[in-house]
Design a protein around this motif. Structure first.
Motif, PDB file in Angstrom:
ATOM      1  N   LYS A   1     -75.512 -86.418  27.518  1.00 61.41           N
ATOM      2  CA  LYS A   1     -75.503 -87.729  26.878  1.00 61.41           C
ATOM      3  C   LYS A   1     -76.777 -88.515  27.212  1.00 61.41           C
ATOM      4  O   LYS A   1     -77.390 -89.137  26.333  1.00 61.41           O
ATOM      5  CB  LYS A   1     -74.260 -88.511  27.308  1.00 61.41           C
ATOM      6  N   ALA A   2     -77.201 -88.466  28.456  1.00 65.43           N
ATOM      7  CA  ALA A   2     -78.421 -89.176  28.870  1.00 65.43           C
ATOM      8  C   ALA A   2     -79.655 -88.549  28.222  1.00 65.43           C
ATOM      9  O   ALA A   2     -80.585 -89.256  27.810  1.00 65.43           O
ATOM     10  CB  ALA A   2     -78.552 -89.159  30.382  1.00 65.43           C
ATOM     11  N   ALA A   3     -79.664 -87.228  28.119  1.00 63.28           N
ATOM     12  CA  ALA A   3     -80.796 -86.544  27.478  1.00 63.28           C
ATOM     13  C   ALA A   3     -80.864 -86.901  25.992  1.00 63.28           C
ATOM     14  O   ALA A   3     -81.950 -87.107  25.441  1.00 63.28           O
ATOM     15  CB  ALA A   3     -80.671 -85.035  27.661  1.00 63.28           C
ATOM     16  N   GLY A   4     -79.708 -86.994  25.353  1.00 61.12           N
ATOM     17  CA  GLY A   4     -79.663 -87.383  23.944  1.00 61.12           C
ATOM     18  C   GLY A   4     -80.152 -88.809  23.748  1.00 61.12           C
ATOM     19  O   GLY A   4     -80.890 -89.106  22.797  1.00 61.12           O
TER      20      GLY A   4
ATOM     21  N   GLN B   1     -83.408 -90.116  21.514  1.00 66.35           N
ATOM     22  CA  GLN B   1     -83.275 -91.180  20.514  1.00 66.35           C
ATOM     23  C   GLN B   1     -84.259 -92.313  20.803  1.00 66.35           C
ATOM     24  O   GLN B   1     -84.933 -92.822  19.893  1.00 66.35           O
ATOM     25  CB  GLN B   1     -81.839 -91.741  20.500  1.00 66.35           C
ATOM     26  N   ALA B   2     -84.357 -92.711  22.072  1.00 66.40           N
ATOM     27  CA  ALA B   2     -85.263 -93.798  22.451  1.00 66.40           C
ATOM     28  C   ALA B   2     -86.713 -93.398  22.240  1.00 66.40           C
ATOM     29  O   ALA B   2     -87.528 -94.205  21.755  1.00 66.40           O
ATOM     30  CB  ALA B   2     -85.019 -94.189  23.908  1.00 66.40           C
ATOM     31  N   LEU B   3     -87.048 -92.163  22.583  1.00 67.98           N
ATOM     32  CA  LEU B   3     -88.430 -91.687  22.400  1.00 67.98           C
ATOM     33  C   LEU B   3     -88.814 -91.706  20.926  1.00 67.98           C
ATOM     34  O   LEU B   3     -89.911 -92.139  20.558  1.00 67.98           O
ATOM     35  CB  LEU B   3     -88.589 -90.275  22.970  1.00 67.98           C
ATOM     36  N   GLY B   4     -87.898 -91.276  20.067  1.00 63.76           N
ATOM     37  CA  GLY B   4     -88.155 -91.299  18.626  1.00 63.76           C
ATOM     38  C   GLY B   4     -88.362 -92.708  18.107  1.00 63.76           C
ATOM     39  O   GLY B   4     -89.306 -92.983  17.362  1.00 63.76           O
ATOM     40  N   ALA B   5     -87.507 -93.618  18.514  1.00 62.83           N
ATOM     41  CA  ALA B   5     -87.622 -95.007  18.062  1.00 62.83           C
ATOM     42  C   ALA B   5     -88.916 -95.650  18.540  1.00 62.83           C
ATOM     43  O   ALA B   5     -89.593 -96.363  17.785  1.00 62.83           O
ATOM     44  CB  ALA B   5     -86.417 -95.803  18.552  1.00 62.83           C
TER      45      ALA B   5
ATOM     46  N   MET C   1     -85.449 -74.178  18.001  1.00 61.37           N
ATOM     47  CA  MET C   1     -84.568 -74.846  18.930  1.00 61.37           C
ATOM     48  C   MET C   1     -83.944 -76.056  18.218  1.00 61.37           C
ATOM     49  O   MET C   1     -84.665 -76.866  17.640  1.00 61.37           O
ATOM     50  CB  MET C   1     -85.376 -75.284  20.155  1.00 61.37           C
ATOM     51  N   THR C   2     -82.649 -76.148  18.287  1.00 60.14           N
ATOM     52  CA  THR C   2     -81.942 -77.261  17.643  1.00 60.14           C
ATOM     53  C   THR C   2     -81.949 -78.480  18.561  1.00 60.14           C
ATOM     54  O   THR C   2     -82.336 -78.402  19.734  1.00 60.14           O
ATOM     55  CB  THR C   2     -80.490 -76.869  17.331  1.00 60.14           C
ATOM     56  N   LYS C   3     -81.500 -79.594  18.013  1.00 61.46           N
ATOM     57  CA  LYS C   3     -81.450 -80.832  18.790  1.00 61.46           C
ATOM     58  C   LYS C   3     -80.490 -80.685  19.975  1.00 61.46           C
ATOM     59  O   LYS C   3     -80.778 -81.137  21.091  1.00 61.46           O
ATOM     60  CB  LYS C   3     -81.020 -81.989  17.894  1.00 61.46           C
ATOM     61  N   THR C   4     -79.359 -80.030  19.750  1.00 61.99           N
ATOM     62  CA  THR C   4     -78.383 -79.820  20.819  1.00 61.99           C
ATOM     63  C   THR C   4     -78.963 -78.944  21.921  1.00 61.99           C
ATOM     64  O   THR C   4     -78.787 -79.231  23.113  1.00 61.99           O
ATOM     65  CB  THR C   4     -77.102 -79.178  20.251  1.00 61.99           C
ATOM     66  N   GLU C   5     -79.646 -77.876  21.545  1.00 58.37           N
ATOM     67  CA  GLU C   5     -80.282 -76.998  22.536  1.00 58.37           C
ATOM     68  C   GLU C   5     -81.342 -77.751  23.319  1.00 58.37           C
ATOM     69  O   GLU C   5     -81.485 -77.561  24.532  1.00 58.37           O
ATOM     70  CB  GLU C   5     -80.898 -75.783  21.850  1.00 58.37           C
ATOM     71  N   LEU C   6     -82.090 -78.614  22.631  1.00 60.35           N
ATOM     72  CA  LEU C   6     -83.107 -79.416  23.303  1.00 60.35           C
ATOM     73  C   LEU C   6     -82.461 -80.391  24.286  1.00 60.35           C
ATOM     74  O   LEU C   6     -82.943 -80.556  25.409  1.00 60.35           O
ATOM     75  CB  LEU C   6     -83.947 -80.172  22.278  1.00 60.35           C
ATOM     76  N   GLN C   7     -81.362 -81.017  23.889  1.00 56.30           N
ATOM     77  CA  GLN C   7     -80.652 -81.927  24.787  1.00 56.30           C
ATOM     78  C   GLN C   7     -80.155 -81.198  26.037  1.00 56.30           C
ATOM     79  O   GLN C   7     -80.290 -81.697  27.153  1.00 56.30           O
ATOM     80  CB  GLN C   7     -79.463 -82.572  24.071  1.00 56.30           C
TER      81      GLN C   7
ATOM     82  N   ALA D   1     -81.366 -78.369  27.347  1.00 57.35           N
ATOM     83  CA  ALA D   1     -82.515 -77.960  28.161  1.00 57.35           C
ATOM     84  C   ALA D   1     -83.106 -79.157  28.904  1.00 57.35           C
ATOM     85  O   ALA D   1     -83.475 -79.046  30.080  1.00 57.35           O
ATOM     86  CB  ALA D   1     -83.572 -77.312  27.276  1.00 57.35           C
ATOM     87  N   LEU D   2     -83.167 -80.294  28.244  1.00 56.98           N
ATOM     88  CA  LEU D   2     -83.691 -81.511  28.865  1.00 56.98           C
ATOM     89  C   LEU D   2     -82.755 -81.990  29.983  1.00 56.98           C
ATOM     90  O   LEU D   2     -83.212 -82.397  31.059  1.00 56.98           O
ATOM     91  CB  LEU D   2     -83.860 -82.593  27.807  1.00 56.98           C
ATOM     92  N   ALA D   3     -81.467 -81.938  29.739  1.00 58.52           N
ATOM     93  CA  ALA D   3     -80.489 -82.349  30.752  1.00 58.52           C
ATOM     94  C   ALA D   3     -80.572 -81.454  31.980  1.00 58.52           C
ATOM     95  O   ALA D   3     -80.510 -81.930  33.118  1.00 58.52           O
ATOM     96  CB  ALA D   3     -79.084 -82.319  30.158  1.00 58.52           C
ATOM     97  N   GLU D   4     -80.725 -80.163  31.760  1.00 54.09           N
ATOM     98  CA  GLU D   4     -80.826 -79.222  32.876  1.00 54.09           C
ATOM     99  C   GLU D   4     -82.123 -79.423  33.656  1.00 54.09           C
ATOM    100  O   GLU D   4     -82.131 -79.402  34.878  1.00 54.09           O
ATOM    101  CB  GLU D   4     -80.751 -77.784  32.350  1.00 54.09           C
ATOM    102  N   ALA D   5     -83.225 -79.641  32.938  1.00 53.98           N
ATOM    103  CA  ALA D   5     -84.525 -79.800  33.603  1.00 53.98           C
ATOM    104  C   ALA D   5     -84.607 -81.093  34.403  1.00 53.98           C
ATOM    105  O   ALA D   5     -85.237 -81.134  35.463  1.00 53.98           O
ATOM    106  CB  ALA D   5     -85.642 -79.767  32.568  1.00 53.98           C
ATOM    107  N   THR D   6     -83.960 -82.158  33.914  1.00 54.43           N
ATOM    108  CA  THR D   6     -84.018 -83.451  34.611  1.00 54.43           C
ATOM    109  C   THR D   6     -82.797 -83.690  35.488  1.00 54.43           C
ATOM    110  O   THR D   6     -82.681 -84.753  36.095  1.00 54.43           O
ATOM    111  CB  THR D   6     -84.137 -84.602  33.596  1.00 54.43           C
ATOM    112  N   GLN D   7     -81.887 -82.739  35.540  1.00 50.94           N
ATOM    113  CA  GLN D   7     -80.656 -82.811  36.332  1.00 50.94           C
ATOM    114  C   GLN D   7     -79.827 -84.044  35.971  1.00 50.94           C
ATOM    115  O   GLN D   7     -79.370 -84.801  36.822  1.00 50.94           O
ATOM    116  CB  GLN D   7     -80.976 -82.779  37.830  1.00 50.94           C
ATOM    117  N   THR D   8     -79.682 -84.253  34.655  1.00 52.45           N
ATOM    118  CA  THR D   8     -78.823 -85.325  34.137  1.00 52.45           C
ATOM    119  C   THR D   8     -77.799 -84.691  33.209  1.00 52.45           C
ATOM    120  O   THR D   8     -77.744 -83.467  33.086  1.00 52.45           O
ATOM    121  CB  THR D   8     -79.655 -86.378  33.363  1.00 52.45           C
ATOM    122  N   ASN D   9     -77.040 -85.534  32.534  1.00 52.20           N
ATOM    123  CA  ASN D   9     -76.053 -84.980  31.605  1.00 52.20           C
ATOM    124  C   ASN D   9     -76.615 -84.959  30.179  1.00 52.20           C
ATOM    125  O   ASN D   9     -77.668 -85.527  29.901  1.00 52.20           O
ATOM    126  CB  ASN D   9     -74.734 -85.767  31.676  1.00 52.20           C
TER     127      ASN D   9
END
Length: 143
Positions: free
Chosen positions: A19-22, A26-30, A1-7, A9-17
């Motif tokens: 950009k917010a998932a990305g 980024q914040a989780l990594g930092a 799974m690529t970073k874009t695919e993860l973004q 899937a995360l956006a769909e699961a949390t019902q956000t866009n």
């Protein structure tokens, strides 16, 4: 799974866009990098743990020249996978003791070996194989 695919899937699961998932990734990594650098570990519940570990100095050898090489001490980062993640991915393994029956039944058809006991059994005697040995080669007493 690529970073874009993860973004996505995360956006769909949390019902956000996307950009917010990305931004979340980024914040989780930092946060994880800072925590490992400062405290030595970062736990991601359900997935595992990032751990900073010190390696001792050691002596190795170069396989081409067969010369001994001194490897300096260094700090490395490892990821330890959580038990829950292993069980979810690989499936739960049952222990061997749970599979085996409590009592092991022996066959009752009379073909089991009895333990050697009594005066004829000694500790250094070889057990009988049930066949007589031929002595003298192919012409041992046959007409």
């Amino acid at each position: 799974m690529t970073k874009t695919e993860l973004q996505l899937a995360l956006a769909e699961a949390t019902q956000t866009n996307k950009k917010a998932a990305g931004a979340f990734l980024q914040a989780l990594g930092a946060i994880a990098y800072k925590a490992v650098k400062k405290q030595g570990e970062f736990v991601l519940p359900g997935f595992g743990k990032l751990v900073k570990q010190k390696r001792k100095a050691r002596t190795s050898f170069n396989p081409q020249t067969r010369q001994k090489v001194r490897v300096a001490a260094k700090t490395v980062v490892k990821f330890r996978v959580a038990k829950g993640a292993k069980d979810a991915i690989l499936g739960v393994k049952t222990p061997v003791a749970a599979i085996l029956p409590k009592e092991v039944k022996t066959p009752t058809n009379g073909r089991t070996r009895a333990k050697a006991s009594g005066p004829q059994a000694s500790a250094d005697a070889k057990p009988a194989t049930g066949r007589a040995r031929r002595v003298g080669g192919a012409q041992s007493g046959r007409a």
